[in-house]
Structure formats: C-alpha cells, structure tokens
Design an enzyme around this catalytic site. Structure first.
Site, mmCIF file in Angstrom:
data_model
loop_
_atom_site.group_PDB
_atom_site.id
_atom_site.type_symbol
_atom_site.label_atom_id
_atom_site.label_comp_id
_atom_site.label_asym_id
_atom_site.label_seq_id
_atom_site.Cartn_x
_atom_site.Cartn_y
_atom_site.Cartn_z
ATOM 1 C CG HIS A 23 37.151 1.518 54.806
ATOM 2 N ND1 HIS A 23 37.227 2.831 54.913
ATOM 3 C CD2 HIS A 23 36.614 1.252 55.960
ATOM 4 C CE1 HIS A 23 36.953 3.565 56.118
ATOM 5 N NE2 HIS A 23 36.451 2.568 56.786
ATOM 6 C CB CYS A 113 40.367 5.256 56.353
ATOM 7 S SG CYS A 113 40.545 4.199 54.719
#
Length: 169
Positions: A23, A113
């Site tokens: 992430h 992301c």
C-alpha cells in the site's frame, strides 16, 4: 529501492508492506499521510486494494501514518527519483491536499494507490508492483496469453481505466 529512513519528510512516498501487495501513501508532515481508502467508511484502509476492486472507487483521506500502517512494516521509498524529477515539495503537498475527502477512480492495473501518490510526487502515475505482477505471472505460467486473459478479466471487474481521465492535481 527503499531508503530505509524512519523519519519521512513532506513529499516522501511511504511503502507499507501488506501480505499480498504494497500500500502506498504520501507523507505530508506532522505524522500524517494522504492515501486512498475504500469508499465504504466502515472498511479498514488495510483492505483498500481488495475492497476497491469491486467498487472501482476510492476515497482520498488524510490520516496518521501510524494508523494507516497498523502492525505492518513500512519505509520511505522514493524509488522513482532516479528516473523522474519530483515536483517541488510545496507543489506536491498542495496537489495532495486538494484531493482530501474526494472520491477517485480505482483500478488495480491503471489507477491504484501507487499510481495516485506517484502522480502527486512526479506528475506521472506509475506502479512497479503492477508491472512486476504481470511479468511474474507471465514467467510463472510461461505464457503471455494467460496474462492477457487475466488482465482482461481484472479490467472487466475494475473497468477500463484508459477510458477515464486521471489528473491528481
């Protein structure tokens, strides 16, 4: 390659190791990051990649780095600085803050992301983890045809990001 710093500076890219993926967030200072999270307010930010696949949307949030990281490992990773020139820090932060609490398209292959934060830092969204996943799948299976099929399946689930405009500024 991660630079290993544990004290990020505003404008730094933060890579957070998850079990299956990384992430990414953008450090904006005072312990805060800006990152994309699931649109469903009840869903934890830890599952953004799996949750958002089905919704095709994510929400940009300003959160404490320690809350986004949880018990996972993280590092400053401005890995694209060797091949791209970062925008001035004030411009990176200005661009990032304009997106807080707004919904953005989400697509694992073309608008994830990592794409989001690299667009903010460099003016161009890139994601090595997508490239590595596609190449890794090709090598493991031994055929480009299967990767093409897998890509088509994921795009059908996520929608074709090439038909949507993405401007994170």
């Amino acid at each position: 390659m991660a630079d290993g710093r544990r004290h990020p500076q505003p404008g730094d890219l933060i890579e957070i190791d998850r079990k299956v993926y990384q992430h990414w967030a953008l450090y904006v200072g005072d312990g805060y990051v800006i990152n994309v999270t699931p649109v469903d307010e009840g869903a934890p930010s830890l599952s953004v990649s799996t949750t958002s696949i089905f919704t095709r949307k994510a929400k940009v949030k300003k959160q404490l780095l320690k809350e986004v990281v949880g018990n996972n490992k993280w590092c400053v990773n401005n890995k694209y600085d060797r091949s791209r020139t970062p925008l001035p820090v004030k411009e990176i932060i200005r661009r990032a803050e304009r997106w807080i609490d707004r919904e953005v398209p989400y697509d694992v292959l073309g608008s994830n992301c990592e794409h989001f934060v690299t667009e903010l830092r460099y003016g161009e969204g890139v994601s090595d983890q997508v490239t590595k996943a596609v190449i890794g799948t090709t090598a493991a299976v031994g055929g480009i045809l299967l990767v093409g099929l897998a890509t088509a399946v994921v795009k059908s689930l996520c929608g074709d990001s090439s038909r949507r405009e993405r401007n994170y500024y």
